[in-house]
Design a protein around this motif. Sequence first.
Motif, PDB file in Angstrom:
ATOM      1  N   ASP A 133       0.808  -1.215   0.000  1.00 27.07           N
ATOM      2  CA  ASP A 133       0.000   0.000   0.000  1.00 27.07           C
ATOM      3  C   ASP A 133       0.843   1.268   0.000  1.00 27.07           C
ATOM      4  N   ALA A 134       2.176   1.145   0.186  1.00 27.55           N
ATOM      5  CA  ALA A 134       3.044   2.326   0.138  1.00 27.55           C
ATOM      6  C   ALA A 134       3.122   2.896  -1.271  1.00 27.55           C
ATOM      7  N   GLY A 135       2.857   2.061  -2.264  1.00 30.63           N
ATOM      8  CA  GLY A 135       2.871   2.535  -3.645  1.00 30.63           C
ATOM      9  C   GLY A 135       1.535   3.058  -4.114  1.00 30.63           C
ATOM     10  N   ALA A 136       0.547   3.126  -3.222  1.00 32.86           N
ATOM     11  CA  ALA A 136      -0.787   3.584  -3.597  1.00 32.86           C
ATOM     12  C   ALA A 136      -0.780   5.067  -3.960  1.00 32.86           C
ATOM     13  N   ARG A 137      -1.555   5.409  -4.970  1.00 33.87           N
ATOM     14  CA  ARG A 137      -1.700   6.798  -5.392  1.00 33.87           C
ATOM     15  C   ARG A 137      -3.168   7.058  -5.707  1.00 33.87           C
ATOM     16  N   PRO A 138      -3.599   8.308  -5.611  1.00 33.42           N
ATOM     17  CA  PRO A 138      -4.978   8.622  -6.008  1.00 33.42           C
ATOM     18  C   PRO A 138      -5.235   8.237  -7.462  1.00 33.42           C
ATOM     19  N   PHE A 139      -6.424   7.694  -7.717  1.00 34.40           N
ATOM     20  CA  PHE A 139      -6.888   7.310  -9.050  1.00 34.40           C
ATOM     21  C   PHE A 139      -6.135   6.101  -9.616  1.00 34.40           C
ATOM     22  N   CYS A 140      -5.536   5.298  -8.727  1.00 39.30           N
ATOM     23  CA  CYS A 140      -4.859   4.069  -9.134  1.00 39.30           C
ATOM     24  C   CYS A 140      -5.529   2.872  -8.476  1.00 39.30           C
ATOM     25  N   THR A 141      -5.602   1.751  -9.182  1.00 42.52           N
ATOM     26  CA  THR A 141      -6.112   0.521  -8.589  1.00 42.52           C
ATOM     27  C   THR A 141      -5.007  -0.129  -7.763  1.00 42.52           C
ATOM     28  N   GLY A 142      -5.385  -1.134  -6.982  1.00 43.63           N
ATOM     29  CA  GLY A 142      -4.394  -1.843  -6.185  1.00 43.63           C
ATOM     30  C   GLY A 142      -3.407  -2.625  -7.020  1.00 43.63           C
ATOM     31  N   ASP A 143      -3.756  -2.900  -8.289  1.00 39.32           N
ATOM     32  CA  ASP A 143      -2.866  -3.637  -9.179  1.00 39.32           C
ATOM     33  C   ASP A 143      -2.021  -2.723 -10.057  1.00 39.32           C
ATOM     34  N   GLY A 144      -2.094  -1.414  -9.805  1.00 42.06           N
ATOM     35  CA  GLY A 144      -1.196  -0.500 -10.490  1.00 42.06           C
ATOM     36  C   GLY A 144      -1.621  -0.049 -11.865  1.00 42.06           C
TER      37      GLY A 144
END
Length: 291
Positions: A133-144
Amino acid sequence: MRTTNLIRQHWAALRALLVFTVLLGGAYPVAIWLIGMLPGLDAKAQGSIVTADGRPVGSSLIGQSFTDAAGNPLPRYFQSRPSVAGDGYDTLATSASNLGPESIVDAPEKPSLLTQVCTRSADVAAANGLAKDAGARPFCTGDGVGAVLAVLGPRDASGRVVAPTRVVSVNEPCATTPRPFLDAYEGVRVECAQPGEDYASGQLVPVRGAAPTDPAVPADAVTASGSGLDPHISPAYADLQVDRVARARGLGADEVRRIVAAHTDGRALGFLGEPAVDVLEVNLALDRLGG
């Protein structure tokens, strides 16, 4: 009379051509070359080449990749900013992607800018040993990929869909995802995208999600520079990589941070731009330490 004037005019034009050819085509380039060879300026005139053990290893003005033969990032090196110049940092193909904020829907074999940012963010987090979840960004899915829906149904006068009849996650093909990132939108089940189907008639709705406004992975780690040749990264991106580099080299994290700080440039004139870390110089300094 007319012939004499015509000859005089052509002779004057020819003399002007010869004079400016000598001045601008010969004297001026030679003068600039001689100035460039003056002590203190010659290194920059020769391309600001950086050497190690007497051999050239790069330029302080041009970024480069630190990868193995297969193109995989080497854990013991700080990684540079992404580049879309040719295969990466190609000085003969310097360019930007020319993708802007409206690039949110993937095309076959050509991911949108949003998906590129989402994928890079997830990859950077994984490469540096951070939680997913550290790579999470707004408007992105969990699979990138870009979290974008195509909402189909009747519209009002402003063009907004008022009663959705079908909702499709356009960047998640059914062949690659077991289920879309969102179960339902306004009471309508979300579908994955079917290959070959056109959803251009739908209203595009980016879904922000629960990612923080300030992601753990900084912007320069997921976006390429306009030239594609940027040799620097932000201190935030460098700090994100410290622990990974320290582990790979068997060094202390504080020692690696000291080297990063020694090769961090401040703002120009004290107020222009942002501080930046010279990636090549940091990696060379680490190599000199061994490990």
